[in-house]
Design an enzyme around this catalytic site. Structure first.
Site, PDB file in Angstrom:
ATOM      1  N   HIS A 148      31.419  14.354  52.044  1.00  8.28           N
ATOM      2  CA  HIS A 148      31.904  13.232  52.861  1.00  8.28           C
ATOM      3  C   HIS A 148      31.386  11.882  52.373  1.00  8.28           C
ATOM      4  O   HIS A 148      31.827  10.840  52.870  1.00  8.28           O
ATOM      5  CB  HIS A 148      31.516  13.441  54.324  1.00  8.28           C
ATOM      6  N   ASP A 185      37.202  11.366  52.364  1.00  6.90           N
ATOM      7  CA  ASP A 185      37.451  11.339  53.800  1.00  6.90           C
ATOM      8  C   ASP A 185      38.597  12.282  54.141  1.00  6.90           C
ATOM      9  O   ASP A 185      39.328  12.740  53.257  1.00  6.90           O
ATOM     10  CB  ASP A 185      37.778   9.910  54.261  1.00  6.90           C
TER      11      ASP A 185
END
Length: 447
Positions: A417, A421
């Site tokens: 992350h 995304d």
């Protein structure tokens, strides 16, 4: 005569350390250039370290089972060439020998340990010994070494830890405490070059006191398993993992592949697997979504130009990730051939370190053993890994409320992350789904 250093080589991209699994040579052995010196294991490959020189082995700095950072010295070799190498080698032992000189031998240690004359190597610690001692607060000055020249080995430290009677600096006799303070400073100075490597590596797990009862089987942890554990731990600690899954209707693909597989095997000599179709679909989608083909580099994100697909290949006791290079440029047949060749090399123990370098994205065929949903750990430093699950027949609600039996497969994606995304990953998976669902005799060529 010149004395040269042999150091731990970098055996793969992102590999930071290696474990000596077995020395092939001993002190005094004469070797030629390129002769193998030791077998080394990393989380990515097993390999032999070749000699860079012709000469005689004078010292093995590391021992079987020791883990050293890339660039750390593993042994010394005396060659027939004179020059600066002699001075470099002769200075190093002097510095190391000078460290213990300021620490007088106490009566307490003299009774249980060899004298400095009997144990010239006692205070020459390998990186593995130093790390293990630091992690368990073991005072090396109070440990008796069983190695050559009184050298303290990793097994000596492990025996002390398992005994539960761990000698610490606080447990030294009061009379010896004051004069002994200078020795650790000198030792730390001599070992300073290896400190950053030790600090940057994930801290090893502390020994766990698991009760062993009658009938239990104790299985020693191999170097390969330790390396896999360290790499997985690093990935989970450093990369914030997120997870997403998409369901794909592979009915057309199943029918198309099944219509080809027998003739293909007769013609080409190897299997046309479903996995080859999925790797091709992923490679095509990566070309359209290059953000996924990226790596985290601390102060920047590196978006890789080449699409090199790492594939996970398991053996009975280890996991390897050979690479299909430029997968987007290959046909399904070409990918199927590389999958077969790489898997065969892994199982025969013939995979080279070069065949495991340069991967930019990993595809794992978890469906090969019946899995229908899984969360993979990212192959560090890549940004994502895709798990291709089992293709299973299920009733599915179709258009106009009709129910039909379809071949369905789940694609599960773990992502870093920091780099990716949910939006871009969702679009990427949707594109993979679209490519797979359109694979059929009419619009897909395997050649």
């Amino acid at each position: 005569m010149a004395v040269e250093k042999i150091t731990m080589p970098q055996l793969g991209e992102s590999v930071t350390e290696g474990t000596i699994s077995r020395w092939i040579v001993s002190v005094g052995d004469k070797v030629n250039k390129y002769d193998p010196l030791a077998e080394v294991m990393t989380d990515k490959v097993n390999a032999e370290i070749p000699s860079s020189f012709t000469g005689t082995i004078t010292e093995l700095v590391a021992e079987d089972g020791d883990t050293l950072a890339v660039g750390e010295v593993i042994c010394y070799i005396e060659t027939g060439e004179g020059g600066a190498g002699d001075a470099a080698k002769t200075e190093a032992p002097k510095e190391e020998a000078s460290a213990p000189a300021s620490a007088p031998t106490t009566s307490a240690s003299a009774a249980s340990a060899p004298t400095d004359a009997d144990a010239p190597n006692k205070r020459r610690y390998s990186p593995a010994v130093l790390r293990l001692a630091q992690e368990n607060n073991v005072d090396l000055e109070q440990v008796t070494g069983t190695g050559a020249g009184g050298r303290i080995t990793r097994k000596d430290i492990q025996a002390v830890i398992e005994s539960g009677n761990i000698p610490t600096a606080d447990s030294k006799p009061a009379a010896a405490a004051a004069p002994a303070q200078e020795a650790p400073k000198a030792e730390k100075a001599a070992l300073a070059p290896s400190a950053p490597a030790a600090a940057s590596a994930p801290k090893a797990a502390q020994p766990v006191n698991v009760p062993v009862e009658a009938g239990d089987i104790e299985i020693p942890v191999t170097g390969v398993r330790k390396a896999i554990a360290a790499n997985m731990l690093r990935s989970k600690h450093e990369a914030p993992h997120a997870w997403t899954m998409i369901e794909v209707d592979a009915t057309n693909l199943v029918e198309y592949r099944n219509s080809l597989k027998n003739d293909f095997k007769k013609k080409e000599g190897y299997n046309l697997t479903f996995f080859a179709f999925f790797v091709k679909a992923v490679a095509q989608a990566l070309k359209e979504f290059p953000q996924i083909n990226s790596m985290w580099a601390g102060d920047k994100i590196v978006q890789k130009k080449d699409i090199n697909i790492s594939i996970a290949v398991a053996t009975d006791d280890a996991l390897y990730v050979p690479v299909i290079r430029n997968a987007d440029e290959k046909t399904i047949k070409g990918i199927a051939r590389e999958i077969t060749e790489l898997a065969n090399k892994v199982r025969a123990g013939k995979l080279t370190s070069a065949e495991m370098k340069g991967g930019t994205f990993t595809v794992n065929n978890t469906g090969s053993f019946g899995s229908v949903q899984s969360q993979g750990i990212i192959n560090y430093p890549q940004a994502a890994i895709l798990q291709v699950e089992s293709i299973v027949k299920r009733p599915v609600v179709m258009d106009h409320g009709m129910i039909a039996v379809r071949d369905m497969v789940n694609l599960c994606m773990s992502l870093d992350h920091r780099v990716l995304d949910g939006l871009v990953c969702g679009r990427f998976l949707a594109r993979v789904k679209e490519i797979i669902e359109k694979m059929s005799k009419e619009n897909t060529s395997i050649y």
